[in-house]
Motif scaffolding. Structure first.
Motif, PDB file in Angstrom:
ATOM      1  N   MET A  89       0.833  -1.195   0.000  1.00 31.97           N
ATOM      2  CA  MET A  89       0.000   0.000   0.000  1.00 31.97           C
ATOM      3  C   MET A  89       0.869   1.248   0.000  1.00 31.97           C
ATOM      4  O   MET A  89       1.991   1.241   0.511  1.00 31.97           O
ATOM      5  CB  MET A  89      -0.921   0.018   1.224  1.00 31.97           C
ATOM      6  CG  MET A  89      -1.938  -1.095   1.269  1.00 31.97           C
ATOM      7  SD  MET A  89      -3.064  -0.943   2.678  1.00 31.97           S
ATOM      8  CE  MET A  89      -4.051   0.472   2.165  1.00 31.97           C
ATOM      9  N   THR A  90       0.344   2.309  -0.564  1.00 39.29           N
ATOM     10  CA  THR A  90       0.990   3.611  -0.486  1.00 39.29           C
ATOM     11  C   THR A  90       0.171   4.520   0.431  1.00 39.29           C
ATOM     12  O   THR A  90      -0.999   4.249   0.712  1.00 39.29           O
ATOM     13  CB  THR A  90       1.092   4.268  -1.873  1.00 39.29           C
ATOM     14  OG1 THR A  90      -0.227   4.505  -2.385  1.00 39.29           O
ATOM     15  CG2 THR A  90       1.859   3.362  -2.836  1.00 39.29           C
ATOM     16  N   CYS A  91       0.777   5.596   0.875  1.00 39.50           N
ATOM     17  CA  CYS A  91       0.105   6.492   1.824  1.00 39.50           C
ATOM     18  C   CYS A  91      -1.222   7.014   1.280  1.00 39.50           C
ATOM     19  O   CYS A  91      -2.216   7.103   2.002  1.00 39.50           O
ATOM     20  CB  CYS A  91       1.016   7.666   2.159  1.00 39.50           C
ATOM     21  SG  CYS A  91       2.606   7.208   2.867  1.00 39.50           S
ATOM     22  N   ILE A  92      -1.227   7.384  -0.002  1.00 42.77           N
ATOM     23  CA  ILE A  92      -2.411   8.061  -0.550  1.00 42.77           C
ATOM     24  C   ILE A  92      -3.575   7.109  -0.817  1.00 42.77           C
ATOM     25  O   ILE A  92      -4.656   7.564  -1.174  1.00 42.77           O
ATOM     26  CB  ILE A  92      -2.062   8.834  -1.837  1.00 42.77           C
ATOM     27  CG1 ILE A  92      -1.473   7.895  -2.895  1.00 42.77           C
ATOM     28  CG2 ILE A  92      -1.108   9.976  -1.525  1.00 42.77           C
ATOM     29  CD1 ILE A  92      -1.258   8.583  -4.233  1.00 42.77           C
ATOM     30  N   GLN A  93      -3.368   5.814  -0.611  1.00 42.40           N
ATOM     31  CA  GLN A  93      -4.510   4.909  -0.725  1.00 42.40           C
ATOM     32  C   GLN A  93      -5.477   5.088   0.452  1.00 42.40           C
ATOM     33  O   GLN A  93      -6.675   4.845   0.313  1.00 42.40           O
ATOM     34  CB  GLN A  93      -4.029   3.455  -0.797  1.00 42.40           C
ATOM     35  CG  GLN A  93      -3.448   3.080  -2.149  1.00 42.40           C
ATOM     36  CD  GLN A  93      -2.953   1.656  -2.176  1.00 42.40           C
ATOM     37  OE1 GLN A  93      -1.766   1.380  -2.084  1.00 42.40           O
ATOM     38  NE2 GLN A  93      -3.886   0.722  -2.304  1.00 42.40           N
ATOM     39  N   HIS A 106     -10.966  10.879   3.613  1.00 46.31           N
ATOM     40  CA  HIS A 106     -10.673  10.274   4.912  1.00 46.31           C
ATOM     41  C   HIS A 106      -9.586  10.999   5.700  1.00 46.31           C
ATOM     42  O   HIS A 106      -9.469  10.793   6.914  1.00 46.31           O
ATOM     43  CB  HIS A 106     -10.246   8.817   4.717  1.00 46.31           C
ATOM     44  CG  HIS A 106     -11.295   7.972   4.072  1.00 46.31           C
ATOM     45  ND1 HIS A 106     -11.049   7.164   2.982  1.00 46.31           N
ATOM     46  CD2 HIS A 106     -12.617   7.840   4.333  1.00 46.31           C
ATOM     47  CE1 HIS A 106     -12.168   6.553   2.626  1.00 46.31           C
ATOM     48  NE2 HIS A 106     -13.123   6.959   3.418  1.00 46.31           N
ATOM     49  N   SER A 107      -8.777  11.795   5.019  1.00 46.77           N
ATOM     50  CA  SER A 107      -7.640  12.441   5.683  1.00 46.77           C
ATOM     51  C   SER A 107      -7.414  13.800   5.042  1.00 46.77           C
ATOM     52  O   SER A 107      -6.437  14.020   4.321  1.00 46.77           O
ATOM     53  CB  SER A 107      -6.398  11.547   5.549  1.00 46.77           C
ATOM     54  OG  SER A 107      -5.304  12.057   6.262  1.00 46.77           O
ATOM     55  N   GLY A 108      -8.322  14.716   5.322  1.00 43.06           N
ATOM     56  CA  GLY A 108      -8.339  15.990   4.618  1.00 43.06           C
ATOM     57  C   GLY A 108      -7.111  16.852   4.829  1.00 43.06           C
ATOM     58  O   GLY A 108      -6.800  17.714   4.007  1.00 43.06           O
ATOM     59  N   ASP A 109      -6.363  16.620   5.930  1.00 44.61           N
ATOM     60  CA  ASP A 109      -5.191  17.450   6.225  1.00 44.61           C
ATOM     61  C   ASP A 109      -3.906  16.887   5.619  1.00 44.61           C
ATOM     62  O   ASP A 109      -2.838  17.507   5.753  1.00 44.61           O
ATOM     63  CB  ASP A 109      -4.991  17.575   7.740  1.00 44.61           C
ATOM     64  CG  ASP A 109      -6.146  18.304   8.406  1.00 44.61           C
ATOM     65  OD1 ASP A 109      -6.777  19.137   7.736  1.00 44.61           O
ATOM     66  OD2 ASP A 109      -6.417  18.032   9.598  1.00 44.61           O
ATOM     67  N   TYR A 110      -3.983  15.740   4.934  1.00 40.43           N
ATOM     68  CA  TYR A 110      -2.754  15.092   4.473  1.00 40.43           C
ATOM     69  C   TYR A 110      -2.097  15.855   3.325  1.00 40.43           C
ATOM     70  O   TYR A 110      -0.882  16.108   3.354  1.00 40.43           O
ATOM     71  CB  TYR A 110      -3.056  13.658   4.046  1.00 40.43           C
ATOM     72  CG  TYR A 110      -1.830  12.913   3.562  1.00 40.43           C
ATOM     73  CD1 TYR A 110      -0.896  12.436   4.475  1.00 40.43           C
ATOM     74  CD2 TYR A 110      -1.605  12.705   2.206  1.00 40.43           C
ATOM     75  CE1 TYR A 110       0.236  11.762   4.046  1.00 40.43           C
ATOM     76  CE2 TYR A 110      -0.478  12.037   1.767  1.00 40.43           C
ATOM     77  CZ  TYR A 110       0.440  11.562   2.693  1.00 40.43           C
ATOM     78  OH  TYR A 110       1.559  10.905   2.266  1.00 40.43           O
ATOM     79  N   THR A 126       5.207  16.069   7.231  1.00 42.86           N
ATOM     80  CA  THR A 126       4.833  16.061   8.648  1.00 42.86           C
ATOM     81  C   THR A 126       4.233  14.725   9.043  1.00 42.86           C
ATOM     82  O   THR A 126       4.559  14.161  10.097  1.00 42.86           O
ATOM     83  CB  THR A 126       3.828  17.190   8.939  1.00 42.86           C
ATOM     84  OG1 THR A 126       4.420  18.443   8.591  1.00 42.86           O
ATOM     85  CG2 THR A 126       3.417  17.199  10.403  1.00 42.86           C
ATOM     86  N   PHE A 127       3.344  14.213   8.196  1.00 40.56           N
ATOM     87  CA  PHE A 127       2.724  12.912   8.466  1.00 40.56           C
ATOM     88  C   PHE A 127       3.781  11.809   8.476  1.00 40.56           C
ATOM     89  O   PHE A 127       3.737  10.907   9.322  1.00 40.56           O
ATOM     90  CB  PHE A 127       1.660  12.612   7.419  1.00 40.56           C
ATOM     91  CG  PHE A 127       0.307  13.180   7.735  1.00 40.56           C
ATOM     92  CD1 PHE A 127      -0.750  12.355   8.088  1.00 40.56           C
ATOM     93  CD2 PHE A 127       0.079  14.545   7.682  1.00 40.56           C
ATOM     94  CE1 PHE A 127      -1.998  12.875   8.385  1.00 40.56           C
ATOM     95  CE2 PHE A 127      -1.159  15.085   7.974  1.00 40.56           C
ATOM     96  CZ  PHE A 127      -2.200  14.244   8.327  1.00 40.56           C
ATOM     97  N   LEU A 128       4.727  11.880   7.530  1.00 36.46           N
ATOM     98  CA  LEU A 128       5.755  10.847   7.448  1.00 36.46           C
ATOM     99  C   LEU A 128       6.640  10.856   8.688  1.00 36.46           C
ATOM    100  O   LEU A 128       7.022   9.805   9.215  1.00 36.46           O
ATOM    101  CB  LEU A 128       6.606  11.054   6.195  1.00 36.46           C
ATOM    102  CG  LEU A 128       7.571   9.921   5.830  1.00 36.46           C
ATOM    103  CD1 LEU A 128       6.806   8.647   5.501  1.00 36.46           C
ATOM    104  CD2 LEU A 128       8.450  10.330   4.660  1.00 36.46           C
TER     105      LEU A 128
END
Length: 375
Positions: free
Chosen positions: A337-341, A347-351, A357-359
């Motif tokens: 899987m990749t992050c953007i899946q 589901h993750s509006g701030d990504y 930052t998330f990483l």
């Protein structure tokens, strides 16, 4: 948010596309959304082609709590409606009409909007199923449409073109993250109106509505009772691969450091966040909080596959069975899987825009390995 405008001065419209598919879960969701719109006292709900078929098949078109409008002229729904308001001591009739430019000639718009009586003030709002410059250019010369409401594939609503042109054209955004407010005021020019468009974010700071909270809890119970999680379709993994769980990576001879670091980040408690809000039986939620739910040998339930809870090693690195048997000879392989899946706008509006930052929050590898080389 709605109550900030007096009831006698507001008009609430949903522009449609209530669900994305006709899956079992989306059909349940459709029923709940219609009930929610009724509880919120929406004046009208526009039905797209897909919405219309679902509503008809589920016997919802005659729901007394919701007024449906649709470009389908079948006698089951109206194409539009009117509502009268008092603006600066003058009565103004707001007409809302739905239109499908791929199925009906533009001239039909004139028939849809009722001709006003002489001297009467009217505002005509057109909801279209497709919106591009060709559509807008064909509608504008009619001279009777004040606003065109467009569907959108973007998350945020926006004005299309100049905010000063007539008709005013805007898109409504997606995922229910915004409410579009169109404020109508009397202009200085005689018999003219001006429009103020605002996109209002729907965020978690809004006061909860008890009836809607109860409705959502009812939805969660229906999802659980329907056993959708265990009925979720699963594909066969290639080459006899199997998921074995993150614990199998924790050997001191292998990835002990990475495993300990992973245990302290949010991915390692992803499943618990679902339990906190009662969504651990919802397959749409669970898929991004466990390992391999879309495949055989992947997560089924907490009882049957406890070692595959949470976002673990095999989400990003692939099934580990053969790598564990011969760690120095066999590398992990797809599916990975990749992050953007999972970190999607829905589901993750701030990504988006905050990827680094998330990483950093889930970093569990040792430098100098670059983030792109950890697989």
């Amino acid at each position: 948010m709605f109550n900030s405008v007096p009831a006698e001065k507001r008009l609430l419209i949903d522009t449609g596309s209530l669900v994305e598919t006709n899956s079992d879960q989306d059909l349940i969701k459709f029923d709940i959304i219609v009930e929610a719109l009724g509880l919120l006292d929406y004046h009208a709900v526009n039905l797209t082609d897909e919405d219309f078929e679902i509503a008809r098949n589920r016997g919802l078109l005659d729901n007394p709590a919701v007024r449906f409008i649709s470009p389908h002229r079948t006698g089951e729904t109206a194409a539009g409606f009117q509502s009268r308001y008092l603006l600066n001591n003058e009565h103004v009739t707001v007409s809302v009409l739905t239109f499908d430019p791929d199925k009906s000639p533009t001239e039909q718009i004139k028939e849809g909007f009722v001709n006003p009586e002489e001297g009467a003030k009217t505002i005509n709002i057109l909801i279209v199923s497709r919106c591009d410059e060709e559509v807008v250019s064909s509608i504008a010369p009619l001279g009777i449409v004040d606003c065109i409401v467009c569907p959108s594939e973007a998350e945020e609503p926006m004005i299309i073109g100049s905010p000063n042109r007539r008709p005013l054209v805007f898109s409504v955004g997606r995922y229910g993250r915004y409410i579009c407010r169109l404020q109508i005021e009397k202009a200085r020019v005689r018999d003219r109106f001006k429009f103020k468009f605002t996109a209002i974010p729907v965020n978690e700071d809004l006061e909860k509505d008890a009836a809607l909270v109860d409705l959502y809890k009812g939805y969660q119970q229906i999802i659980r009772d329907s056993n959708l999680l265990e009925r979720h379709p699963r594909y066969v993994l290639p080459d006899g691969l199997k998921y074995v769980g993150s614990q199998s990576c924790s050997s001191s001879d292998c990835h002990a450091y990475e495993y300990v670091e992973w245990m302290d980040n949010a991915h390692a408690s992803a499943y618990a966040t679902l339990e906190e809000v009662g969504s651990q039986y919802d397959p749409e939620c669970v898929a991004c909080h466990v390992v391999g739910m879309d495949y055989e040998s992947g997560f089924i339930s907490e009882q049957q596959t406890p070692l595959l809870k949470d976002v673990g090693c095999e989400n990003c690195h692939g099934p580990g069975s053969k790598h564990n048997e011969k760690p120095h000879e066999v590398k992990t392989s797809e599916p990975k899987m990749t992050c953007i899946q999972c970190h999607t706008p829905e589901h993750s509006g701030d990504y988006a825009g905050n990827e680094d930052t998330f990483l950093e929050r889930i970093k569990h590898w040792t430098e100098p390995n670059a983030p792109g080389n950890v697989k």
